[in-house]
Design a protein around this motif. Structure first.
Motif, PDB file in Angstrom:
ATOM      1  N   LEU A 112     -27.753  -0.315  36.039  1.00 21.39           N
ATOM      2  CA  LEU A 112     -29.003   0.444  35.941  1.00 21.39           C
ATOM      3  C   LEU A 112     -29.723   0.496  37.287  1.00 21.39           C
ATOM      4  O   LEU A 112     -30.229   1.551  37.690  1.00 21.39           O
ATOM      5  N   GLU A 113     -29.763  -0.606  37.991  1.00 20.34           N
ATOM      6  CA  GLU A 113     -30.390  -0.617  39.317  1.00 20.34           C
ATOM      7  C   GLU A 113     -29.654   0.316  40.271  1.00 20.34           C
ATOM      8  O   GLU A 113     -30.275   1.033  41.059  1.00 20.34           O
ATOM      9  N   TYR A 114     -28.338   0.334  40.202  1.00 18.94           N
ATOM     10  CA  TYR A 114     -27.536   1.202  41.060  1.00 18.94           C
ATOM     11  C   TYR A 114     -27.789   2.676  40.721  1.00 18.94           C
ATOM     12  O   TYR A 114     -27.986   3.505  41.619  1.00 18.94           O
ATOM     13  N   VAL A 115     -27.801   2.998  39.436  1.00 20.94           N
ATOM     14  CA  VAL A 115     -28.064   4.369  38.996  1.00 20.94           C
ATOM     15  C   VAL A 115     -29.454   4.805  39.453  1.00 20.94           C
ATOM     16  O   VAL A 115     -29.634   5.916  39.956  1.00 20.94           O
ATOM     17  N   THR A 116     -30.439   3.938  39.300  1.00 19.35           N
ATOM     18  CA  THR A 116     -31.805   4.243  39.725  1.00 19.35           C
ATOM     19  C   THR A 116     -31.857   4.535  41.222  1.00 19.35           C
ATOM     20  O   THR A 116     -32.485   5.508  41.653  1.00 19.35           O
ATOM     21  N   LEU A 117     -31.180   3.730  42.012  1.00 14.44           N
ATOM     22  CA  LEU A 117     -31.125   3.933  43.453  1.00 14.44           C
ATOM     23  C   LEU A 117     -30.493   5.282  43.786  1.00 14.44           C
ATOM     24  O   LEU A 117     -31.032   6.055  44.579  1.00 14.44           O
ATOM     25  N   LYS A 118     -29.362   5.587  43.170  1.00 11.81           N
ATOM     26  CA  LYS A 118     -28.644   6.824  43.475  1.00 11.81           C
ATOM     27  C   LYS A 118     -29.405   8.064  43.016  1.00 11.81           C
ATOM     28  O   LYS A 118     -29.399   9.080  43.700  1.00 11.81           O
ATOM     29  N   ILE A 119     -30.048   8.006  41.876  1.00 10.33           N
ATOM     30  CA  ILE A 119     -30.846   9.139  41.417  1.00 10.33           C
ATOM     31  C   ILE A 119     -32.010   9.359  42.382  1.00 10.33           C
ATOM     32  O   ILE A 119     -32.335  10.490  42.728  1.00 10.33           O
ATOM     33  N   GLY A 120     -32.605   8.276  42.837  1.00 10.24           N
ATOM     34  CA  GLY A 120     -33.710   8.380  43.792  1.00 10.24           C
ATOM     35  C   GLY A 120     -33.295   8.973  45.126  1.00 10.24           C
ATOM     36  O   GLY A 120     -34.109   9.578  45.827  1.00 10.24           O
TER      37      GLY A 120
END
Length: 99
Positions: A36-44
């Protein structure tokens, strides 16, 4: 954070929690929280901003290979169940793909 990013992250969070609850009996466990942290970073960091295509249709694959595999597994399980458990999020996600 823009509205579209917030919605994408919220959808990913719900899908990861559904997956984790089913397979890891947690909400979310360490591995799923890392995803989830990785997905959040990439979406950002997405260069397409509000005109973002679905990741599967994108020409730029910004996820590492291992993370791409993990999110696919989550989506494969959670995607069909989103219609029943979170119909509004699922509908917004689907409509966003066709804009």
């Amino acid at each position: 954070m823009s509205r579209w990013k917030h919605l994408e992250i919220e959808t990913a969070r719900v899908m990861i929690e559904m997956f984790c609850r089913r397979f890891h009996h947690n909400k979310p466990c360490g591995d799923c929280n890392e995803l989830l942290e990785y997905v959040t970073l990439k979406i950002g960091q997405c260069p397409y901003a509000a005109n973002k295509p679905a990741c599967s249709d994108c020409r730029i694959h910004c996820y590492r290979k291992d993370m791409r595999s993990r999110i696919r597994e989550v989506m494969r399980y959670s995607g069909p169940r989103m219609i029943y458990r979170h119909p509004i999020l699922a509908l917004r996600h689907l409509l966003g793909r066709w804009q």
